[in-house]
Design an enzyme around this catalytic site. Structure first.
Site, PDB file in Angstrom:
ATOM      1  N   GLY A 226     -24.676  10.012  75.762  1.00 14.61           N
ATOM      2  CA  GLY A 226     -25.250  11.155  76.468  1.00 14.61           C
ATOM      3  C   GLY A 226     -24.484  11.664  77.686  1.00 14.61           C
ATOM      4  N   GLY A 227     -23.228  11.311  77.802  1.00 14.56           N
ATOM      5  CA  GLY A 227     -22.440  11.781  78.960  1.00 14.56           C
ATOM      6  C   GLY A 227     -22.355  13.303  79.027  1.00 14.56           C
TER       7      GLY A 227
ATOM      8  N   LYS B 297      -9.086  15.768  68.369  1.00 16.51           N
ATOM      9  CA  LYS B 297      -8.226  14.581  68.401  1.00 16.51           C
ATOM     10  C   LYS B 297      -6.856  15.010  67.884  1.00 16.51           C
ATOM     11  CE  LYS B 297     -11.881  12.723  69.600  1.00 16.51           C
ATOM     12  NZ  LYS B 297     -12.146  12.510  71.007  1.00 16.51           N
TER      13      LYS B 297
ATOM     14  N   SER C 113     -17.250   9.690  79.691  1.00 18.15           N
ATOM     15  CA  SER C 113     -16.735  10.941  79.116  1.00 18.15           C
ATOM     16  C   SER C 113     -17.480  12.166  79.643  1.00 18.15           C
ATOM     17  CB  SER C 113     -16.700  10.915  77.589  1.00 18.15           C
ATOM     18  OG  SER C 113     -17.909  10.458  77.098  1.00 18.15           O
TER      19      SER C 113
HETATM   20  C1  LIG Z   1     -16.934   9.737  71.644  1.00 18.05           C
HETATM   21  S1  LIG Z   1     -18.607   9.481  71.219  1.00 18.05           S
HETATM   22  C2  LIG Z   1     -19.415  10.750  72.115  1.00 18.05           C
HETATM   23  C3  LIG Z   1     -19.630  10.451  73.563  1.00 18.05           C
HETATM   24  C4  LIG Z   1     -20.527  11.454  74.222  1.00 18.05           C
HETATM   25  N1  LIG Z   1     -19.926  12.778  74.280  1.00 18.05           N
HETATM   26  C5  LIG Z   1     -20.870  11.046  75.637  1.00 18.05           C
HETATM   27  O1  LIG Z   1     -20.419  11.711  76.581  1.00 18.05           O
HETATM   28  O2  LIG Z   1     -21.590  10.050  75.825  1.00 18.05           O
HETATM   29  C6  LIG Z   1     -18.673  10.071  69.601  1.00 18.05           C
HETATM   30  C7  LIG Z   1     -20.081  10.051  69.001  1.00 18.05           C
HETATM   31  O3  LIG Z   1     -20.037  10.775  67.779  1.00 18.05           O
HETATM   32  C8  LIG Z   1     -20.973  10.223  66.896  1.00 18.05           C
HETATM   33  N2  LIG Z   1     -20.645  10.692  65.539  1.00 18.05           N
HETATM   34  C9  LIG Z   1     -19.622  10.330  64.744  1.00 18.05           C
HETATM   35  N3  LIG Z   1     -19.667  11.042  63.598  1.00 18.05           N
HETATM   36  C10 LIG Z   1     -20.735  11.870  63.690  1.00 18.05           C
HETATM   37  C11 LIG Z   1     -21.300  12.858  62.840  1.00 18.05           C
HETATM   38  N4  LIG Z   1     -20.744  13.162  61.651  1.00 18.05           N
HETATM   39  N5  LIG Z   1     -22.395  13.509  63.263  1.00 18.05           N
HETATM   40  C12 LIG Z   1     -22.969  13.238  64.455  1.00 18.05           C
HETATM   41  N6  LIG Z   1     -22.458  12.313  65.314  1.00 18.05           N
HETATM   42  C13 LIG Z   1     -21.371  11.643  64.929  1.00 18.05           C
HETATM   43  C14 LIG Z   1     -20.855   8.730  67.125  1.00 18.05           C
HETATM   44  O4  LIG Z   1     -22.058   8.073  66.748  1.00 18.05           O
HETATM   45  C15 LIG Z   1     -20.605   8.663  68.651  1.00 18.05           C
HETATM   46  O5  LIG Z   1     -21.809   8.432  69.342  1.00 18.05           O
END
Ligand SMILES: C[S@@+](CC[C@H](N)C(=O)[O-])C[C@H]1O[C@@H](n2cnc3c(N)ncnc32)[C@H](O)[C@@H]1O
Length: 349
Positions: free
Chosen positions: A218-219, A300, A183
């Site tokens: 971490g992307g 989303k 991502s």
């Molecule tokens: C789609 S992933 C993110 C990927 C990230 N942008 C990357 O490039 O690696 C969504 C992330 O949101 C986190 N998440 C979900 N609800 C959250 C919240 N209320 N607060 C902080 N992080 C949250 C999840 O743990 C997950 O790691």
């Protein structure tokens, strides 16, 4: 030349139709939109001469949410041999063009046709140049040929400064091997789309402070660190060690919807999978309260009424910021790397 032809992600033809119909109604361009499900394209057929040209003149392509590419023109049936002569004959009613892109749709059939396009492009380009129909000049319109099959092509025109940045609206971004998730390309594409290249040095500058909400693994943080920014990464999940080793990342295990930095920051990015209304409200609050200057947030999409819902959320943000007297720039796009989502960019001016 009275059809506006648009590419999109397969499955979003209805959104393109809803979006372009709304703009056409506001601009008083008569016609109707149609798009076969999963065809990865839609068209707006104008009923009055000059309609498609007016739409392209009055609208900025980059401001449209769901179309990936657009062009005004007509469909042309092609024979199995000597397609070039048929195209040259049709092009007599077109202006001389300044560049040529051959495109296919984002479907399995499209993928199969891309080989044909690669082989066809050379001979076509030569013939167009020889006939004086193609000159290397960015001020002249771009000639866009979208092949639906070897027998049918949309012969279209678009201004090179008012269409997709890449053929078919598909960016050629290389996945950085050190990035911890795919991502990462979403944020890079967002920057290409929302920030003019010549402003990257000042708006994505070293030592800026960024908050990445929902950061793990971490992307997106990788992209920020790659620009030498200091990143506060908020997520209960673990961050890639390689990123932590840079010394530029502070990892906080906290709720991204509650967290606020102690001091205002330059950037906020958020990739949390949540209800779009909640993510949009977060974006509005961070910019509205001056917590950050610029933000990219993933929204989303809901199951139904996807265009209507996105418009409603964007209008809510606009109304709120205007009522507070805040000058801002708001953009929203379904990027190539977005699936059932769109990417919003908001900047306080
Ligand atoms: C789609 S992933 C993110 C990927 C990230 N942008 C990357 O490039 O690696 C969504 C992330 O949101 C986190 N998440 C979900 N609800 C959250 C919240 N209320 N607060 C902080 N992080 C949250 C999840 O743990 C997950 O790691």
């Amino acid at each position: 030349m009275n059809t506006l032809f648009m590419h999109c992600r397969p499955g979003f033809e209805g959104e393109v139709c809803a979006e372009i119909s709304e703009h056409a109604a506001l601009l008083e361009v008569a016609g109707y939109a149609r798009g076969k499900a999963a065809s990865a394209c839609a068209e707006f057929v104008c009923s009055e001469a000059g309609g498609a040209e007016k739409l392209m003149r009055k609208l900025r392509f980059s401001r449209l949410i769901f179309p990936r590419q657009w062009a005004r023109g007509d469909f042309v049936e092609l024979p199995e041999t000597d397609r070039v002569s048929v195209l040259l004959a049709r092009l007599e009613s077109y202006p001389v063009c300044g560049s040529l892109w051959l495109e296919v749709l984002d479907t399995n059939d499209g993928k199969e046709l891309s080989n044909f396009c690669r082989k066809f492009e050379g001979p076509l380009r030569k013939a167009l140049e020889k006939a004086g129909r193609l000159r290397d000049d960015p001020r002249l319109p771009r000639l866009l040929l979208t092949f639906k099959s070897g027998r049918e092509v949309f012969l279209g025109l678009a201004e090179s400064n008012n269409c997709a940045l890449w053929p078919m609206g598909i960016p050629r971004l290389k996945f950085p091997r050190e990035a911890p998730s795919r991502s990462t390309l979403k944020l890079e594409e967002a920057w290409h789309h929302f920030i003019p290249r010549e402003q990257w040095e000042t708006r994505l500058a070293p030592e800026m402070v960024a908050v990445d909400l929902g950061a793990a693994p971490g992307g997106w943080t990788w992209q920020l660190v790659n620009r030498h920014m200091l990143v506060i990464a908020v997520d209960n999940g673990p961050m890639a060690e390689s990123l932590m080793d840079t010394g530029l990342v502070e990892h906080l295990q906290a709720d991204g919807f509650v967290f606020r930095p102690r001091r205002p920051v330059d950037w906020m990015v958020c990739d949390i999978v949540e209800k779009p209304a909640r993510s949009a409200a977060l974006l509005q609050a961070w910019i509205g309260e001056g917590v950050c200057r610029e933000a990219v947030v993933n929204l989303k999409l809901p199951m139904k009424q996807r265009y209507a819902e996105v418009r409603r959320l964007l209008e809510r943000i606009e109304d709120d910021l205007r009522s507070r007297g805040i000058a801002f720039e708001l953009g929203c796009k379904q990027l190539y790397h977005d699936r059932e989502e769109v990417t919003c960019h908001l900047r306080r001016l």
